[in-house]
Design an enzyme around this catalytic site. Structure first.
Site, PDB file in Angstrom:
ATOM      1  N   ASP A  66       0.117  -1.386  -0.056  1.00  0.00           N
ATOM      2  CA  ASP A  66      -0.163   0.158  -0.201  1.00  0.00           C
ATOM      3  C   ASP A  66       0.616   1.434   0.174  1.00  0.00           C
ATOM      4  OD1 ASP A  66       1.006   0.282   3.352  1.00  0.00           O
ATOM      5  OD2 ASP A  66      -0.794  -1.382   3.400  1.00  0.00           O
ATOM      6  N   ASP A  68       1.104   5.328   1.431  1.00  0.00           N
ATOM      7  CA  ASP A  68       1.081   5.707   2.788  1.00  0.00           C
ATOM      8  C   ASP A  68       1.109   7.016   2.182  1.00  0.00           C
ATOM      9  OD1 ASP A  68      -0.570   3.995   3.852  1.00  0.00           O
ATOM     10  OD2 ASP A  68       1.022   3.081   4.805  1.00  0.00           O
ATOM     11  N   ASP A 147       9.376   3.052  13.891  1.00  0.00           N
ATOM     12  CA  ASP A 147       9.577   2.326  14.301  1.00  0.00           C
ATOM     13  C   ASP A 147      10.502   1.857  13.596  1.00  0.00           C
ATOM     14  OD1 ASP A 147       8.781   1.020  11.793  1.00  0.00           O
ATOM     15  OD2 ASP A 147       7.640  -0.581  12.403  1.00  0.00           O
TER      16      ASP A 147
HETATM   17  P1  ATP Z   1       3.695  -3.560   5.498  1.00  0.00           P
HETATM   18  O1  ATP Z   1       2.785  -2.732   4.433  1.00  0.00           O
HETATM   19  O2  ATP Z   1       4.642  -4.247   4.346  1.00  0.00           O
HETATM   20  O3  ATP Z   1       3.444  -4.363   6.160  1.00  0.00           O
HETATM   21  P2  ATP Z   1       4.635  -1.060   6.270  1.00  0.00           P
HETATM   22  O4  ATP Z   1       6.403  -0.555   6.967  1.00  0.00           O
HETATM   23  O5  ATP Z   1       4.596  -0.299   5.927  1.00  0.00           O
HETATM   24  O6  ATP Z   1       5.371  -2.341   5.776  1.00  0.00           O
HETATM   25  P3  ATP Z   1       2.768  -0.328   7.744  1.00  0.00           P
HETATM   26  O7  ATP Z   1       2.060  -1.234   9.318  1.00  0.00           O
HETATM   27  O8  ATP Z   1       1.621  -0.610   6.564  1.00  0.00           O
HETATM   28  O9  ATP Z   1       3.558  -1.433   7.481  1.00  0.00           O
HETATM   29  O10 ATP Z   1       3.026   0.356   8.888  1.00  0.00           O
HETATM   30  C1  ATP Z   1       3.032   1.576   8.071  1.00  0.00           C
HETATM   31  C2  ATP Z   1       4.196   2.712   8.775  1.00  0.00           C
HETATM   32  O11 ATP Z   1       4.166   3.510   9.656  1.00  0.00           O
HETATM   33  C3  ATP Z   1       5.562   1.640   8.675  1.00  0.00           C
HETATM   34  O12 ATP Z   1       6.267   2.045   7.347  1.00  0.00           O
HETATM   35  C4  ATP Z   1       6.454   2.873  10.302  1.00  0.00           C
HETATM   36  O13 ATP Z   1       7.109   3.934   9.637  1.00  0.00           O
HETATM   37  C5  ATP Z   1       5.227   3.048  10.742  1.00  0.00           C
HETATM   38  N1  ATP Z   1       4.730   2.816  12.316  1.00  0.00           N
HETATM   39  C6  ATP Z   1       3.752   1.178  11.785  1.00  0.00           C
HETATM   40  N2  ATP Z   1       3.388   0.336  13.364  1.00  0.00           N
HETATM   41  C7  ATP Z   1       4.442   1.082  13.806  1.00  0.00           C
HETATM   42  C8  ATP Z   1       5.288   1.523  15.088  1.00  0.00           C
HETATM   43  N3  ATP Z   1       4.317   0.349  16.068  1.00  0.00           N
HETATM   44  N4  ATP Z   1       5.961   1.873  15.582  1.00  0.00           N
HETATM   45  C9  ATP Z   1       6.336   2.914  14.995  1.00  0.00           C
HETATM   46  N5  ATP Z   1       6.245   3.064  13.535  1.00  0.00           N
HETATM   47  C10 ATP Z   1       5.192   2.157  13.385  1.00  0.00           C
HETATM   48 MG    MG Z   2       2.140  -0.298   4.435  1.00  0.00          MG
END
Ligand code: ATP
Ligand code: MG
Length: 436
Positions: A66, A68, A147
């Site tokens: 996705d 963001d 994170d």
């Molecule tokens: P994917 O969507 O491929 O699973 P992602 O890194 O995009 O991986 P998401 O859960 O969509 O994960 O979160 C988007 C972003 O928000 C992350 O890349 C990170 O920067 C931030 N984020 C998400 N969860 C946390 C958390 N628990 N603590 C701190 N930052 C977070």
């Molecule tokens: Mg994501």
């Protein structure tokens, strides 16, 4: 520059802007809807960046799940710009821009509240977990509350540059997952980050920076304080992301699995009985293969395998042995689900089919008559049969039974009727374990 590539040194955030000519992100690979949102924000005078997994995956040459968007526009300002926008979230207001089934999430830059700073009122629970988190901030604040360093890269639509506040680019190139800030504190604030570490290791093939790994082995117990519904969501991402086998092995390696599935973990520790482990490994390998082939998978089936070992142990207990088969199974299921829900909540829409997959295991024993024929039309027959195959593959004494049902399904209608009516006296050698 050079010490930024030394992964053993603790992370020193170094800021750099990487111009378009020095990175590989092309607009052709970004969803047109996300681009539209970025451009409209930018044209309205706001800062607009792609952030998180989208930027990370594009830089790694992977297809993002996705896209963001992060911006300095406030949620209400975002809403005014887009007709198809809904504001969601209690803990932190986010804007969702809807384009049919695609949703672009737009978040306003926010600051990590410093739990040690008595000036700001931060709500923490007894374990140091952040309960409220809603202070707007600068883009740099926004980066440092994320994170992992590789998740804190911003692709700026103004000039297509990548903004790196936490040495994320160097870690991306070195294949390293590194928490931003003090790792132990970051795990304590949000224990789910431990599971995210495992997930990204498996998904990206990255290793953990030593200082990010060290506390992980000690802090698994914090998962006991995480909301069970959130853990369930995270587990689905771990086990339904195409790398379930590796995620499972890593969860065990870091001592996290026992805090997610305590009863299952106890079964796995029983060195004289390896069936539960074989069952899980087979199930996860199957799941990974099905995902690779684009076939559907269901959490109910995964949970049926995860809790099958504990179910068998419960049914061995004398209280359950004393009950009639059906009642014992129902009561044991109730107890097991109640216990598991304290760790990772299993929504009812999955708990019911899981119970059914288990309950139907007994019906494979009956290999003749109309009931057996009707069983094959049962909506859950296929899942129950797949589960039987799994048990056979894991070494339970149901191999012959599984073969028989495989054979019967391949027959045409009349041959099948014949097979079912002449098989009345099959030896009951493959007693189904669900009952006892
Ligand atoms: P994917 O969507 O491929 O699973 P992602 O890194 O995009 O991986 P998401 O859960 O969509 O994960 O979160 C988007 C972003 O928000 C992350 O890349 C990170 O920067 C931030 N984020 C998400 N969860 C946390 C958390 N628990 N603590 C701190 N930052 C977070
Ligand atoms: Mg994501």
């Amino acid at each position: 520059m050079s010490d930024r590539l030394d992964i053993d040194s603790p992370q020193i955030p170094l800021f750099q802007v990487i111009p378009r000519s020095e990175h590989t992100i092309s607009r052709r690979l970004i969803s047109p809807r996300a681009l539209k949102v970025l451009y409209r924000l930018h044209e309205s005078g706001f800062r607009a960046c792609l952030v998180g997994g989208g930027v990370r995956d594009l830089l790694l040459g992977l297809e993002p799940k996705d896209f963001d968007v992060a911006t300095d526009a406030r949620p209400e300002e975002v809403r005014r710009l887009f007709r198809n926008c809904r504001l969601i979230g209690r803990r932190f207001r986010l804007a969702h821009i809807h384009f049919g089934s695609e949703i672009i999430e737009v978040a306003t830059f926010r600051a990590q509240q410093d739990p040690d700073d008595a000036e700001v009122s931060v709500e923490l629970d007894d374990y140091g977990r952040i309960l409220s988190d809603n202070i707007f901030g600068s883009i740099e604040d926004d980066a440092l509350r994320r994170d992992f360093t590789i998740n804190a890269l911003y692709y700026d639509i103004a000039d297509f540059s990548v903004w790196d506040y936490a040495s994320g680019m160097a870690d991306l190139q070195a294949g390293v997952l590194r928490l931003i800030g003090d790792p132990e504190q970051r795990y304590r604030e949000d224990p789910v980050r431990m599971l995210r570490a495992v997930r990204f290791m498996a998904k990206l093939g990255f290793r953990l920076a030593p200082e990010t790994e060290a506390p992980l082995h000690q802090l698994g117990h914090l998962l006991l304080q995480a909301p069970p519904a959130r853990l369930f969501d995270e587990l689905l991402k771990l086990f339904m992301g195409g790398q379930a086998v590796q995620c499972f092995e890593l969860l065990r390696l870091f001592g996290l699995f026992r805090y997610l599935f305590p009863a299952t973990d106890r079964c796995l520790r029983n060195e004289y009985y390896s069936a539960p482990r074989h069952l899980l490994i087979h199930a996860f390998a199957n799941t990974d293969q099905r995902i690779a082939e684009g076939r559907p998978i269901t959490p109910a089936f995964l949970y049926a395998t995860l809790l099958w070992g504990p179910l068998q142990s419960l049914l061995q207990q004398s209280a359950f042995q004393a009950m009639p088969r059906g009642e014992a199974l129902q009561k044991a299921c109730d107890e097991l689900i109640r216990h598991q829900n304290r760790h990772t909540a299993l929504p009812r829409r999955y708990a019911l089919p899981m119970r059914e997959i288990w309950a139907l295991q007994n019906r494979f024993e009956r290999r003749s008559g109309k009931r057996a024929l009707a069983f094959m039309q049962h909506p859950r027959f296929r899942a129950a049969y797949d589960f039987l195959l799994l048990r056979a593959a894991a070494g339970e004494p149901v191999a012959e039974l599984a073969e028989w049902w495989t054979m019967v399904q391949q027959l045409d209608d009349s041959a099948r009727r014949q097979a079912l009516s002449i098989n009345t006296d099959q030896p009951r050698q493959a007693k189904v374990a669900a009952n006892r």
